[in-house]
Structures are given as C-alpha cells and as structure tokens.
Motif scaffolding. Sequence first.
Motif, PDB file in Angstrom:
ATOM      1  N   LEU A 169       9.626  19.553  -7.019  1.00  0.00           N
ATOM      2  CA  LEU A 169       9.892  19.881  -5.620  1.00  0.00           C
ATOM      3  C   LEU A 169       9.218  21.197  -5.247  1.00  0.00           C
ATOM      4  N   VAL A 170       9.324  22.189  -6.098  1.00  0.00           N
ATOM      5  CA  VAL A 170       8.675  23.481  -5.843  1.00  0.00           C
ATOM      6  C   VAL A 170       7.156  23.305  -5.804  1.00  0.00           C
ATOM      7  N   GLY A 171       6.617  22.543  -6.741  1.00  0.00           N
ATOM      8  CA  GLY A 171       5.180  22.293  -6.756  1.00  0.00           C
ATOM      9  C   GLY A 171       4.699  21.563  -5.520  1.00  0.00           C
ATOM     10  N   ALA A 172       5.481  20.602  -5.031  1.00  0.00           N
ATOM     11  CA  ALA A 172       5.112  19.878  -3.815  1.00  0.00           C
ATOM     12  C   ALA A 172       5.120  20.801  -2.604  1.00  0.00           C
TER      13      ALA A 172
ATOM     14  N   PHE B  77       1.169   7.236  -6.408  1.00  0.00           N
ATOM     15  CA  PHE B  77       0.044   8.135  -6.656  1.00  0.00           C
ATOM     16  C   PHE B  77       0.426   9.574  -6.342  1.00  0.00           C
ATOM     17  N   THR B  78       1.131   9.778  -5.233  1.00  0.00           N
ATOM     18  CA  THR B  78       1.549  11.125  -4.842  1.00  0.00           C
ATOM     19  C   THR B  78       2.518  11.714  -5.854  1.00  0.00           C
ATOM     20  N   LEU B  79       3.470  10.913  -6.333  1.00  0.00           N
ATOM     21  CA  LEU B  79       4.419  11.404  -7.332  1.00  0.00           C
ATOM     22  C   LEU B  79       3.721  11.771  -8.641  1.00  0.00           C
ATOM     23  N   ARG B  80       2.753  10.950  -9.063  1.00  0.00           N
ATOM     24  CA  ARG B  80       1.997  11.276 -10.279  1.00  0.00           C
ATOM     25  C   ARG B  80       1.199  12.557 -10.088  1.00  0.00           C
ATOM     26  N   ARG B  81       0.604  12.709  -8.908  1.00  0.00           N
ATOM     27  CA  ARG B  81      -0.202  13.904  -8.645  1.00  0.00           C
ATOM     28  C   ARG B  81       0.666  15.159  -8.644  1.00  0.00           C
ATOM     29  N   VAL B  82       1.850  15.077  -8.036  1.00  0.00           N
ATOM     30  CA  VAL B  82       2.748  16.233  -7.997  1.00  0.00           C
ATOM     31  C   VAL B  82       3.327  16.507  -9.380  1.00  0.00           C
ATOM     32  N   ALA B  83       3.653  15.451 -10.138  1.00  0.00           N
ATOM     33  CA  ALA B  83       4.252  15.635 -11.466  1.00  0.00           C
ATOM     34  C   ALA B  83       3.301  16.294 -12.450  1.00  0.00           C
TER      35      ALA B  83
ATOM     36  N   ASP C 263       0.823  -1.201   0.000  1.00  0.00           N
ATOM     37  CA  ASP C 263       0.000   0.000   0.000  1.00  0.00           C
ATOM     38  C   ASP C 263       0.864   1.261   0.000  1.00  0.00           C
ATOM     39  N   THR C 264       1.997   1.210   0.679  1.00  0.00           N
ATOM     40  CA  THR C 264       2.891   2.374   0.735  1.00  0.00           C
ATOM     41  C   THR C 264       3.447   2.706  -0.641  1.00  0.00           C
ATOM     42  N   VAL C 265       3.851   1.697  -1.398  1.00  0.00           N
ATOM     43  CA  VAL C 265       4.391   1.934  -2.739  1.00  0.00           C
ATOM     44  C   VAL C 265       3.319   2.541  -3.633  1.00  0.00           C
TER      45      VAL C 265
END
Length: 110
Positions: free
Chosen positions: A88-91, A10-16, A3-5
């Motif tokens: 990184l700035v977007g996050a 999901f978080t990386l896709r959302r930030v990207a 679940d963590t992966v």
Amino acid sequence: MSDTVQRVGFTLRRVATAPETVAAFALFVLAWGAGFAGILPIEVWVIDFPALALAFFLDTLAFNEFGIRENSVFYPALAVAMYLEAMLVGAVIRWWRQNHVVGEAGDSSE
C-alpha cells in the motif's frame, strides 16, 4: 479472463515487486526488530500498527476458533500483513511520483 482482471493482476504484480514496496517492507521489519530488541523505543511500532493489529486479530481468531496455540499464526501473519502494508505504501509512492512530477526546469508540470 476479462481485460480488467488481467490489468488488476498486472498492477498487483508490479506493485508487489516494486523497489518502493521492498524498501518499505525493509523499513517496517527493521522498525519492528529494533523495537523488539530494545535498540529503539517500542513506540517505533506505531508505523507497524496496521500489520500488528491484523496479526493479533488473526492469532486470536486462530486460537479461539481452531485452538491453535504458541504464536504459530502470529509471526507468519505479521510478515504477510507487513508486506501488504508495504504494498500500500509503495502504491501510494508510485502514484505520487506519477501525478506530482516536477518538470526539468524545476517548475510544476500542471
């Protein structure tokens, strides 16, 4: 997959794909291009410093270890590094908006 992966992916896709990331990337590319063309002073590249440092490092590594010449690594590495910096700035912008929200009446929600 755990679940963590899945959550990290999901978080990386959302930030990207966040609008903040795309806007930051556009700002970085615009600053680099304006400095390169001489429209703005070259000192504007200070906001691109992490991306430029990584691109120079990878270009030097490619030349010294693999003999790759003629900036064939520098510009692609610069684009990728600028996008990583923009992520990184977007996050940070998304985190700031989520944790420092001002209420409806103008007072702090804390």
